[in-house]
Design an enzyme around this catalytic site. Structure first.
Site, PDB file in Angstrom:
ATOM      1  N   PHE A  63      30.813 -57.835 -24.162  1.00  0.00           N
ATOM      2  CA  PHE A  63      30.256 -58.114 -25.490  1.00  0.00           C
ATOM      3  C   PHE A  63      30.126 -59.633 -25.621  1.00  0.00           C
ATOM      4  CE2 PHE A  63      33.009 -54.381 -25.676  1.00  0.00           C
ATOM      5  CZ  PHE A  63      32.175 -53.394 -26.176  1.00  0.00           C
ATOM      6  N   ASP A 121      26.421 -57.843 -21.920  1.00  0.00           N
ATOM      7  CA  ASP A 121      26.003 -57.614 -23.301  1.00  0.00           C
ATOM      8  C   ASP A 121      24.834 -56.638 -23.285  1.00  0.00           C
ATOM      9  OD1 ASP A 121      26.541 -59.354 -26.141  1.00  0.00           O
ATOM     10  OD2 ASP A 121      24.694 -58.174 -26.077  1.00  0.00           O
ATOM     11  N   ASN A 144      25.350 -51.587 -21.532  1.00  0.00           N
ATOM     12  CA  ASN A 144      26.290 -51.101 -22.523  1.00  0.00           C
ATOM     13  C   ASN A 144      27.692 -51.295 -21.930  1.00  0.00           C
ATOM     14  OD1 ASN A 144      28.040 -49.461 -24.010  1.00  0.00           O
ATOM     15  ND2 ASN A 144      26.362 -48.110 -24.595  1.00  0.00           N
ATOM     16  N   ASP A 151      35.202 -58.545 -26.938  1.00  0.00           N
ATOM     17  CA  ASP A 151      34.912 -59.042 -28.293  1.00  0.00           C
ATOM     18  C   ASP A 151      33.765 -58.242 -28.897  1.00  0.00           C
ATOM     19  OD1 ASP A 151      34.854 -60.560 -30.604  1.00  0.00           O
ATOM     20  OD2 ASP A 151      33.730 -62.216 -29.700  1.00  0.00           O
ATOM     21  N   CYS A 153      36.813 -57.679 -35.175  1.00  0.00           N
ATOM     22  CA  CYS A 153      36.285 -58.478 -36.285  1.00  0.00           C
ATOM     23  C   CYS A 153      36.067 -57.606 -37.521  1.00  0.00           C
ATOM     24  CB  CYS A 153      35.004 -59.190 -35.881  1.00  0.00           C
ATOM     25  SG  CYS A 153      33.706 -58.080 -35.381  1.00  0.00           S
TER      26      CYS A 153
HETATM   27  N1  SAH Z   1      32.016 -63.191 -27.943  1.00  0.00           N
HETATM   28  C1  SAH Z   1      30.740 -63.495 -28.547  1.00  0.00           C
HETATM   29  C2  SAH Z   1      30.442 -62.703 -29.785  1.00  0.00           C
HETATM   30  C3  SAH Z   1      30.317 -61.234 -29.567  1.00  0.00           C
HETATM   31  S1  SAH Z   1      29.461 -60.443 -30.847  1.00  0.00           S
HETATM   32  C4  SAH Z   1      30.697 -64.996 -28.865  1.00  0.00           C
HETATM   33  O1  SAH Z   1      31.727 -65.644 -28.897  1.00  0.00           O
HETATM   34  O2  SAH Z   1      29.599 -65.471 -29.119  1.00  0.00           O
HETATM   35  C5  SAH Z   1      29.258 -58.853 -30.215  1.00  0.00           C
HETATM   36  C6  SAH Z   1      28.210 -58.707 -29.132  1.00  0.00           C
HETATM   37  O3  SAH Z   1      28.301 -57.364 -28.663  1.00  0.00           O
HETATM   38  C7  SAH Z   1      26.772 -58.911 -29.550  1.00  0.00           C
HETATM   39  O4  SAH Z   1      26.205 -59.907 -28.760  1.00  0.00           O
HETATM   40  C8  SAH Z   1      26.081 -57.546 -29.278  1.00  0.00           C
HETATM   41  O5  SAH Z   1      24.786 -57.677 -28.716  1.00  0.00           O
HETATM   42  C9  SAH Z   1      27.005 -56.935 -28.264  1.00  0.00           C
HETATM   43  N2  SAH Z   1      27.057 -55.472 -28.193  1.00  0.00           N
HETATM   44  C10 SAH Z   1      27.027 -54.573 -29.196  1.00  0.00           C
HETATM   45  N3  SAH Z   1      27.221 -53.327 -28.726  1.00  0.00           N
HETATM   46  C11 SAH Z   1      27.375 -53.443 -27.392  1.00  0.00           C
HETATM   47  C12 SAH Z   1      27.628 -52.525 -26.326  1.00  0.00           C
HETATM   48  N4  SAH Z   1      27.765 -51.221 -26.569  1.00  0.00           N
HETATM   49  N5  SAH Z   1      27.747 -52.998 -25.085  1.00  0.00           N
HETATM   50  C13 SAH Z   1      27.617 -54.322 -24.824  1.00  0.00           C
HETATM   51  N6  SAH Z   1      27.384 -55.234 -25.772  1.00  0.00           N
HETATM   52  C14 SAH Z   1      27.262 -54.810 -27.039  1.00  0.00           C
END
Ligand code: SAH
Length: 386
Positions: free
Chosen positions: A221, A243, A269, A287, A327
């Site tokens: 993520f 991501d 995913n 995250d 979060c």
């Molecule tokens: N750690 C990052 C913030 C993460 S926000 C930072 O510091 O900038 C959460 C992220 O999860 C987003 O970019 C979103 O695109 C991604 N996301 C949402 N669902 C997801 C999934 N099932 N698999 C992978 N990424 C995902």
């Protein structure tokens, strides 16, 4: 002034600033949605001034314990106070969350600063109606080059507001670079995910990067790769960012190139990636986005956390580190820790907590209004077999 008589034992008598529809004894004077109202207790004693929206479950949000109008002078004062606080914190006041809603006395107003560019969100009806006065106050205080309105948060729906993005002042700066620590990031305020960077996590990057030298790191993520980049810069042996968003993965690649760091960026995913992964890692960062915006969806959210915790633990090599974040305000610290522990039990592994993380100080938490605190994170080490 029209207003509301609040029922006894409502949360406002316990330090909170919100009035829910179930806490109203009587509405008097026929207030308009978006208007400033007065709050009173059942003995007719004033409790302060609030913004009113009968369409929302949170019908009133108090912003002053006195009689107070929402005029330009008020916004200048409140934003000025918010600026003073950021100036005292251990962070760059030119790259920060300048106004964090209720915590800065401006319910529903969020302002992020990227040098001469400001990003405004107005998430309550009353503040949305006053976005031009807020912009005027910002212009007087900071003479910004641009003010971007990023009102695409899903939270606006609860207030009956439509999504809207616009340039309120100056012109769209397009893509530009910001510096943080030893890193440079590519940001795009009008079109980027959220408002450019996840400012709430900037303080956690170095905390986790400290664990990274010599380690194989997986940043799940990752968004634009903040954690992964910080780990690579700190001397990680390898870094993989995952991501689901192609835009986010393109940003990771761009940021890696910009900072001359080798990072593998995978568009996938994270649930599927963790399930299929055959590699081992020494530091895994999780995250995810808020799996739940409501109490109702909490059980599903906890199932999601359990799954990623379990899968990540299975990929961790001996004495590896797991850094995991939530979060969502609805996921309490205790509930989150319980979830991690239950995954560790299933994985037959023991964890020791080495560091706790939270939203950076430019997102201060009001003690009486716990909803202003939402980000919690923990770094654990696998206890080596003994
Ligand atoms: N750690 C990052 C913030 C993460 S926000 C930072 O510091 O900038 C959460 C992220 O999860 C987003 O970019 C979103 O695109 C991604 N996301 C949402 N669902 C997801 C999934 N099932 N698999 C992978 N990424 C995902």
């Amino acid at each position: 002034m029209p207003g509301i008589i609040v029922k006894p034992r409502s949360r406002i008598f316990h330090g909170h600033d919100w009035v829910y529809s179930s806490e109203i004894k009587k509405v008097f004077g026929d207030p308009e949605p978006g208007e400033v109202i007065t709050l009173k207790d059942y003995k007719d004693r004033p409790l302060g001034s609030a913004i009113y929206n009968p369409l929302s479950q949170i019908v009133a949000r108090r912003f002053s314990r006195r009689r107070q109008a929402l005029d330009e002078d008020f916004f200048r004062r409140r934003i000025g106070l918010a600026r003073d606080l950021r100036g005292r914190l251990d962070l760059d006041p030119a790259l920060c969350r300048l106004v964090w809603s209720e915590s800065d006395g401006l319910p529903g107003v969020i302002i992020d600063r990227y040098g001469p560019h400001f990003v405004l969100q107005t998430l309550t009806l009353a503040m949305d109606r006053r976005k031009d006065i807020i912009a005027k106050a910002l212009i007087e205080l900071f003479s910004p080059e641009s003010i971007i309105l990023r009102n695409d948060s899903a939270m606006r729906k609860a207030e009956g507001l439509e999504p809207e993005t616009a340039v309120l002042h100056g012109k769209d700066p397009g893509a530009f670079l910001v510096e943080h620590g030893e890193l440079e990031f590519h940001v795009e305020l009008l079109t980027g995910q959220k408002t450019g960077l996840y400012l709430d996590q900037l303080g956690s990057y170095p905390e986790i990067a400290a664990l990274a030298p010599g380690k194989r790191v997986l940043d799940c993520f990752s968004n634009h790769g903040g954690f992964g980049l910080a780990c690579a810069k700190a001397g990680a042996a390898s870094v993989t960012c995952v991501d689901i968003s192609s835009e986010a993965i393109a940003a990771v690649r761009e940021n890696a190139r910009l900072n001359k760091l080798g990072i593998e960026a995978v568009e996938a995913n994270a649930f599927d990636f963790l399930k299929a992964c055959k590699e081992n890692y020494d530091l895994i960062i999780l995250d995810p986005p808020s799996f739940t915006r409501s109490k109702k969806a909490l059980r599903d959210a906890m199932r999601g956390y359990k799954e990623i915790h379990l899968r990540a633990l299975k990929l961790l090599d001996r004495d590896g580190f797991l850094s995991t974040f939530s979060c969502s305000h609805h996921v309490s610290r205790d509930l989150f820790l319980e979830n991690i522990n239950s995954a560790a039990v299933d994985a037959k592994r023991s964890l020791r907590l080495v560091r706790s993380h939270t939203q950076r100080e430019d997102h201060p938490i009001l003690l009486g209004l716990p909803e202003t605190g939402y980000l919690k994170g923990f770094s654990f080490q696998l206890v080596p077999p003994r």
